[in-house]
Design an enzyme around this catalytic site. Structure first.
Site, short mmCIF file in Angstrom:
data_model
loop_
_atom_site.label_atom_id
_atom_site.label_comp_id
_atom_site.label_asym_id
_atom_site.label_seq_id
_atom_site.Cartn_x
_atom_site.Cartn_y
_atom_site.Cartn_z
N ASP A 398 0.88 -1.16 0.00
CA ASP A 398 0.00 0.00 0.00
C ASP A 398 0.92 1.22 0.00
OD1 ASP A 398 -2.23 1.60 0.40
OD2 ASP A 398 -1.90 1.61 2.56
N LYS A 399 0.43 2.34 -0.38
CA LYS A 399 1.30 3.52 -0.36
C LYS A 399 1.11 4.32 0.92
CE LYS A 399 0.36 7.34 -2.42
NZ LYS A 399 0.56 8.25 -1.30
N ARG A 599 2.99 17.55 -2.48
CA ARG A 599 1.59 17.55 -2.93
C ARG A 599 1.11 18.99 -2.96
NH1 ARG A 599 -0.64 12.12 -0.83
NH2 ARG A 599 -2.63 13.11 -0.46
N ASP A 681 -4.66 5.90 -4.25
CA ASP A 681 -4.36 7.29 -4.57
C ASP A 681 -4.34 7.53 -6.06
OD1 ASP A 681 -3.98 9.55 -3.13
OD2 ASP A 681 -2.34 8.67 -1.97
N ARG A 794 -5.50 4.15 -8.02
CA ARG A 794 -6.96 4.22 -8.02
C ARG A 794 -7.57 2.84 -7.80
NH1 ARG A 794 -8.75 8.60 -6.53
NH2 ARG A 794 -8.34 10.44 -7.74
#
Lengths: 1167, 372
Positions: A398-399, A599, A681, A794
């Site tokens: 997972d990120k 970000r 994400d 996604r």
């Protein structure tokens, strides 16, 4: 199956199509036979423990097999061995398991009792009475207080909060730590805490039967002739905790086993390791071998019986029941079946369990995997998968929260064309935070102590009262859906839907624009020490499509302002034409920010004119109240007002990587572990992180993007990628195309391919869903597996699991999924090994994982150190164990040719009983608990060592055959050297040495010496314990020998202990020792030769690494070279935003719900 | 079936991150055992370190083997087969069951004198004393003098458990089939005087001390041996009951040494058992001088039906037992093979080491990744 599950199943079979209940009517609900609120996770009670536990244990194949053997042994015509030879080991094995089960169950009983006896306030006879949880029944009304766990699944009736709201934390249920809001329907929230009204409440609820869907609930409440629709936002689930709500009342809907929590606790999928499956296959092989050997011996016996045995009857008459040599052979078949049963040793399974348990403890005990800030040690939650950790080939990560800390730091900003936050030098020249000077926020009493910023020019600008800076921060402190909590004066805590938002609001707070509190209509901001109240007129909430959110406020100066923040691509199109220059400048800054992996968000504002707003407001409420297509209508209305914006600037938030992620990924890559990032994400963010943690490198030949929306484009994209990586793989003649062309619905293994360079692949969730549906999965798999790194963005939780399943199905390697959130649970469960990061996103991932720790970089230690050791140990154990038992057992086969195939054992039956259980169990356990081929430093230093596990080099069918052949050879040596020694020979005092008991003694002592020497050869790490176990066991054998053959014991039970005086009479014979010495040397010479010649002449990669390590040990190491942190000059921009809806609806709910008069004055959301 | 529902999840337990402080820390103990840092000896077993072991094995084994072989070859042994299946054999007449008792005489010559103590064995071939049913057909309890077992022998003894309603003592197939040939040895001192001189054969001291004094015991009691065995009957094949095996009391009944020797069953179908001892009288005279001997056999024991063979063996003894060249040859062979292997491996290894030297010398190791 637990009893609770069974009960609910039974009732389901009885056909509960819908649930009917009435409040305060126990008589009605009991007539339906709903269970009470008792939960039972324990399996046994004092009475049924023994039968049930034994029954369960005998369901295991191995145990059942030995039980059958015990029965066979009770038949005197067959049994060559006293039944204690099997009964004793079986009893020991069964009792160990039973004790373990009993302890486990006792703990469960205690837990159950504790939970069932918790107090709860129950409405009965018009007043609240304290009762126990287990006495709660469907239809009861209960009262819950702040911070209390929810007793059962209850329908929220009323609460202390305005609008019948209740806040709950669902961390235990779905792993999300942010608060959730439940709202009672107005008709019941009017009941408030009026006991009379509540007692009189007789609403009838008709709802779904119990099910395991956490986010689904539909029901109808009928009260006073009116019907009200109930949704899942009215239901408080067991396992949640009430927060920030003084009290609330609820109607119990589902109890005990029917609650969604319990319904979700279905049986955990039992994961088995590759080695497990291999061992099962091998046990089957051994079993077949056993059948064949027994058959051959039986035939031999039949021939012997007719050629010799028949004539030998004058001395040894046949038993009455033996009518012919064939009957005799049939009996002998079973006799040998019993004698040779030790080929499948009973202690195999239990030893494997013990070894795994031990190695699991090492993981729990590892200080280097303990994370002090969280006070969490690593935890092996499943104790049966250890060696699989040494074989991992694919890591699915997972990120958010796994690679990254999920802590957003406000790092930089660009305000009206001015960049703030570049403390030293240029972009990219990274200076460690510790060397920079923190900005002093002491002027602001409400500043958060955790916030750090390193550019004082911005503070100066704030203090100077720069208009743009002021507007910028004002917009940050107004435009959000964060809910503040101020328990102690001045200690603000923000509840944010996404960490990005929290970071922005916190930044504004520290620079002197403190968002202090909010009501549904106002926001209070302390602006540089001055408290100002802004009236919120509308919140234009965030959505995935809009990628922005806005808020319209009336300032204290009665000015109408719209503040908007959102993704740069969206905002720049909404800007007023006068901002073009500023926009270009800001875009440049944004590119710089993105290069650093930050970000970014754009912030803009618009001054509204009152008339315009008035007309818009009407449209807005029309859209808001429309029943059909509300979402679309709303967004159209939003668009009308979100235009001609004036650009304020941009923010840059750092999504901080966890410690040492980069190094870990470099190390894992060196260990030939492929890392796939599966994230929910956005693509840009994911790719950005992939670059910054070295999954993608700048030197990569190409990174392929798969973004197609339909079969053709995706197929085309994948094929282009493959053509680039390895053109020949597209040819039909290529072996890897065979499974593709064969249209396989049946799983077959797709071989690995070597591409012509390093590549990366990025695939979108939609494309992935399409590829998985449209039979493109093999194309995808082949393309993906050729790449060095794969990013899937996604992704829904289900898709994550699908990707894991895909690799699991077509690739041979072991898969490991690592994640921290509830959305990773499916993938964690699907993979061979699931690792949970016990981080900020709650416990759900951890609770479903097999291993858990709190930092991603512990993964390298888990795999490269613990995994590799566990794998090596279990392999050493298995090869030694099989060898040992073959050697031990096959001697009987050789002896069969000399005793008329009569099933006479070579050994004393006590030796057979004790051999596996006592004499040899400790050394082999010691080996498999303490052995280390190289220590942890070397393991981490040379990740290449890990490859042996991935290819399963240390124990496979070939190794097993080696063990078998070596075992056959050793048994041959043991038997014939002993025969040669005693044949026609005498003792040194002239008495004959060729008696059976002396022969037995020679063979069994030789065997003990041989297996001891073998394990000594295998031991690479001689701790004191190893010495104790190995030599101690041999010594113990001799002690036991003298004890079992002692006068006293043999005279007491002459029919059981036959070998009186053999030890002391025979062990003084030189010949005997010469024979033992000869056997030992003969047995280990081939092993030694193989062990040292094989790496010399047929080295595998691991052997070469060992050579290097030995070389390194001799020569001092050069000073460490720090890993170079690389910076790329090309990065994509990243957009920060949660892709969930914000709290907007909740905040504005005050406007749409009839609020209560008496609370109107104090209706701030006290969160 | 386990459920993954964890009750702890239901309990709103204490927060995951407990407050800092030494009292509450869950940091694992820093013990060498838990951290897998136990001090250990790590022998590096590589080809180069193990190579000498081949030579060492060779160097140890070859001398031992030679020593054993020389010793074994110095042992004098002679073997006389007296089964009598060949027509020329003097014992051929005894094959017929009609002739009872049948006495046959075989003469043989000792070319060399037997110097030390000489042991006389009878050897049987193709006799499956190690057959499972045979091995277990005895009652050790009865043989240890247990009165209860004496009168009620173990069922293992079937079908030699009871005879005409009386318990058999000693019961079982082993006891029933006890070797009952009688062997006598005569020496013809000189050829002119054909009067054979009987060689004194000692029948005591041929069993293990533990067997004679611990394992085998006559039933307790005050009366004569016959009284103590009262109520039992002899095994069917026996000519006389167990209490009449010998005239001497300490060699009679269950503790009769011939009987005990037989009861210690052989491991292989071809075996020899000690029958008598011939002790050396004094140093000057050989125990068995070279010359002509007669072996007098009272032939009772039928073995030809199952192609068995009977032998009489005379042998001297060394420090390592009887004549057995197996161990000597095996030691020499293993030693030589090991030595040759050592030579072969080391030459190959040197060759390889030479070749790989270049690649090693250019290699530079890396360090472990250091984390802060």
């Amino acid at each position: 199956m637990s009893l609770s599950e069974k009960q609910s199943k039974d009732r389901k079979n009885g056909g509960e199509n819908e649930r009917l209940l009435q409040a305060n009517n126990r008589n009605l609900t009991t007539s339906f036979g709903y269970p009470d609120n008792t939960i039972k996770t324990s399996k046994y009670n004092a009475l049924n423990f023994l039968p049930m536990n034994l029954f369960e244990q005998f369901q295991r194949l191995a145990n059942a097999y030995f039980l059958i053997l015990v029965f066979l042994q009770t038949i005197p015509q067959i049994s060559p061995l006293a039944s204690y030879t099997t009964v004793i080991p079986l009893t020991v094995v069964l009792s160990i398991t039973a004790v373990k089960d009993a302890i486990d169950d006792m703990k469960r009983h205690q837990n159950d009792n504790q939970v069932n006896n918790r107090p709860v306030l129950l409405l009965a006879n018009g007043r609240m009475e304290e009762d126990k949880w287990m006495n709660v029944q469907v239809g009861d009304i209960i009262k819950l207080k702040n911070n209390q766990p929810v007793t059962a699944d209850i329908l929220l009736l009323s609460s202390s909060e305005p609008y019948g709201l209740a806040y709950i934390e669902t961390a235990e249920l779905d792993g999300e730590t942010n608060l959730k809001v439940k709202q009672a329907i107005s008709v019941t929230s009017d009941l408030e805490d009026n006991l009379e009204l509540l007692s009189a409440f007789d609403g009838e609820v008709k709802c779904d039967p119990p099910n395991n869907k956490l986010d689904k609930f539909t029901g109808i409440l009928t009260y006073k002739g009116q019907q009200y629709l109930l949704g899942h936002d009215k239901l408080l689930l067991r396992g949640c905790v009430i927060r920030h709500t003084e009290w609330c009342y609820g109607l119990v809907v589902y109890t005990g086993p029917d609650t969604k929590l319990m319904q979700n606790s279905g049986k955990s999928t039992f994961k088995r390791t590759h080695i497990d499956r291999l061992v099962n296959v091998l046990v089957l092989w051994i079993f077949l071998l056993l059948v064949i050997i027994c058959f051959i011996i039986a035939v031999g016996h039949s021939i012997w019986q007719s050629k010799i045995g028949y004539y030998f009857q004058s001395f040894l008459p046949w038993e009455d029941y033996i009518s012919s040599s064939v009957v005799s052979a049939a009996l002998i078949y079973w006799s040998y079946f019993i004698i040779l049963n030790t080929m499948v040793p009973i202690s195999l399974y239990i030893s494997v369990e013990i070894i795994r348990l031990g190695n699991s403890f090492y993981i729990n005990w590892d200080r280097k995997m303990f994370y002090a800030p969280m006070n969490t040690p690593a935890q092996a939650r499943t104790t049966t998968l250890n060696e699989e950790l040494g074989q991992v080939k694919y890591v699915f990560s997972d990120k958010t929260g796994t690679l990254t800390q999920n802590i957003m730091m406000f790092h930089k900003c660009s305000i009206h064309g001015e960049v703030y936050g570049n403390s030293h030098g240029k972009v990219g020249a990274k200076v460690p935070d510790s060397e920079k000077e923190k900005v002093d926020f002491s002027y602001n009493k409400l500043a958060s102590p955790n916030f750090a910023f390193y550019d004082s020019t911005l503070v100066e600008a704030v203090r100077r009262g720069d208009k743009w800076v002021r507007l910028f921060f004002l917009s940050l402190s107004l435009c959000h859906t964060v809910i503040p909590e101020e328990k102690v004066e001045g200690e603000l805590v923000y509840q944010a839907q996404s960490p990005d938002e929290g970071a922005l609001v916190t930044a504004a707070r520290n620079f002197g624009f403190v968002f202090r509190s909010r009501t549904s209509e106002t926001i209070t901001v302390v602006e540089m020490g001055v408290t100002r109240v802004y009236q919120v007129l509308a919140i234009l909430d965030f959505s995935n499509v809009r990628k922005r959110m806005s808020v319209i406020v009336r300032t204290p100066e009665d000015q109408l302002m719209l503040f908007c923040k959102g993704a740069d691509t969206i905002i720049c199109e909404l800007l007023h034409s006068s901002c073009t220059d500023l926009n270009n400048m800001t875009m440049e800054h944004l590119d710089d920010f993105a290069t650093e992996g930050l970000r970014t968000l754009m912030v803009a504002y618009r001054e509204l004119d009152a008339a315009f707003f008035q007309s818009w407001s009407h449209k807005h409420s029309a859209a808001y109240w429309s029943l059909e297509d509300r979402e679309n209508k709303l967004s159209v209305v939003y668009e009308e007002i979100e235009k001609d914006l004036m650009l304020l600037g941009a923010t840059a938030i750092e999504d901080k990587l966890q410690d040492a992620v980069l190094e870990t990924i470099v190390t894992l890559n060196k260990a030939k572990i492929k890392i796939w990032v599966l994230t929910g994400d956005k693509q840009e963010t994911a790719v950005n992180i992939a670059y910054s943690c070295n999954i993608f490198e700048d030197e990569m030949d190409e990174v392929f993007m798969v973004q197609g929306k339909n079969y053709e484009t995706i197929c085309q994209e994948l094929r282009t990628a493959r053509a680039k990586m390895k053109p020949e793989s597209l040819l039909e003649s290529d072996p890897t195309s065979v499974p593709l062309l064969a249209k396989p619905k049946t799983p077959s293994v797709v071989p690995d391919e070597v591409p012509s360079g390093t590549y990366g692949l990025v695939i979108n969730g939609d494309s992935l869903a399409c590829a998985l549906e449209e039979d493109l999965e093999l194309e995808l798999l082949q393309a993906a597996c050729m790449c060095k790194g794969v990013i899937c963005c996604r992704m829904t939780p289900l898709q994550k699991a699908q990707v894991v399943e895909l690799v699991k199905r077509y690739k041979k390697g072991v898969t490991l999924a690592i994640g921290d959130g509830a959305n990773d649970v499916s993938m964690i469960k699907a993979a061979h090994i699931g690792v949970g990061i016990s981080g900020r996103e709650g416990m759900q991932a951890m609770l479903n994982s097999d291993f858990s720790f709190s930092q991603f970089h512990y993964l390298q230690r888990l795999l490269l150190v613990h995994g590799r050791w566990s794998y090596n140990r279990i392999c050493k154990f298995l090869s030694y164990f099989f060898y040992k038992n073959f050697t031990f057992t096959l001697v009987h086969v050789w002896y069969a040719f000399f005793n008329g195939f009569s099933a006479q054992t070579v050994y004393d039956s006590w030796f057979i009983t004790c051999f596996n259980l006592i004499y040899t169990s400790l050394p082999v356990l010691g080996l498999s608990l303490f052995d280390q081929d190289v220590n942890d430093t070397w393991s981490l230093c040379f990740p290449e060592l890990y490859e042996a596990g991935q290819h399963n080099l240390f124990f496979n069918k070939k190794k097993f055959m080696n063990c078998l052949i070596h075992g056959i050879y050793s048994s041959f040596v043991l038997f014939f050297v002993s025969v040669g020694t005693i044949h026609n020979s005498e003792r040194s005092d002239g008495k004959d040495i060729s008696d059976f008991q002396t022969f037995s003694l020679i063979v069994q002592t030789s065997l003990m010496c041989v297996v001891t020497m073998q394990i000594a050869m295998k031991t690479a790490y001689w701790t004191l314990m190893s010495h104790l176990f190995i030599w101690g066991s041999l010594g113990f054998y001799f002690c036991m020998l003298f004890f079992l053959y002692s006068d006293g014991l043999c005279l007491m039970f002459p029919r059981i202990f036959h070998f009186l005086g053999v030890a002391r009479t025979s062990l003084n014979q030189t010949q005997l020792w010469l024979s033992i010495f000869l056997s030992t040397i003969l047995c280990i010479i081939p092993a030694v030769g193989y062990m040292f010649l094989k790496p010399l002449f047929y080295p595998v990669s691991v052997d070469k690494v060992f050579d290097i390590i030995r070389h390194c040990m001799k020569f001092p190491l050069p000073p460490p070279v720090p890993v170079r942190l690389k910076h790329s000059n090309f990065r994509r921009s990243a957009y920060a935003f949660s892709h969930q809806h914000g709290f907007g609806a909740l905040i504005t709910s005050g406007k749409t719900t009839k609020s209560k008069q008496k609370k109107k004055n104090s209706c701030s959301l006290k969160i | 079936m386990a459920t993954n529902y964890d009750v702890k999840a239901d309990v709103y337990s204490k927060p995951l991150c407990a407050p800092k402080g030494t009292a509450n820390t869950r940091r694992p103990n820093n013990t060498a055992f838990k951290q897998q840092r136990l001090p250990a000896w790590k022998p590096i077993l590589t080809a180069s370190t193990m190579m000498p072991s081949f030579f060492i094995v060779g160097l140890i084994f070859i001398p031992i083997g030679i020593g054993i072989l020389v010793t074994s070859n110095n042992i004098q042994e002679t073997e006389i087969d007296y089964t009598g299946t060949e027509a020329s054999s003097p014992c051929n007449k005894c094959l017929s069951p009609v002739v009872t008792p049948c006495i046959c005489t075989i003469n043989f010559t000792l070319k060399e004198a037997f110097k030390g103590n000489v042991y006389m064995y009878y050897g049987l071939s193709n006799f499956y004393q190690n057959h499972r049913h045979y091995v277990k057909s005895r009652d050790d309890s009865q043989l240890s003098g247990n009165t209860k077992a004496l009168l009620n022998p173990s069922r293992e003894c079937e079908p030699y458990r009871r005879n005409e309603d009386k318990p058999i003592a000693p019961c079982g197939a082993i006891a029933n089939s006890v070797f009952n040939d009688t062997l006598e040895l005569f020496w013809i001192a000189n050829e002119s005087d054909p009067t054979p001189i009987p060689i004194p054969l000692k029948k005591k001291g041929i069993v293990w001390w533990t067997d004679k004094n611990v394992k085998f015991r006559n039933p307790p009691g005050k009366g004569s041996l016959e009284e103590r065995f009262n109520g039992t009957t002899k095994p069917p094949s026996w000519h006389k009951p167990v209490y009449m095996l010998d005239s001497e009391d300490d060699n009679n009944g269950f503790i009769n040494e011939d009987f005990i020797v037989w009861m210690r069953t052989a491991a292989l179908p071809t075996f020899r058992k000690l029958y008598r001892r011939i002790d050396r009288k004094n140093d000057s005279q050989p125990t068995l001088p070279a010359g002509q001997y007669y072996l007098n056999i009272t032939y009772n024991y039928p073995v030809h039906s199952f192609h068995g063979r009977k032998r009489m063996v005379l042998s001297t003894i060394s420090w390592m037992g009887g004549k057995n060249s197996f161990l000597g040859i095996a030691y020499i062979t293993v030693g030589s093979i090991s030595f040759l292997l050592g030579v072969a491996i080391s030459s190959l290894y040197c060759l390889r080491a030479l070749l790989s030297y270049i690649s090693f010398s250019t290699w530079r190791p890396r360090m472990p990744l250091k984390r802060s």
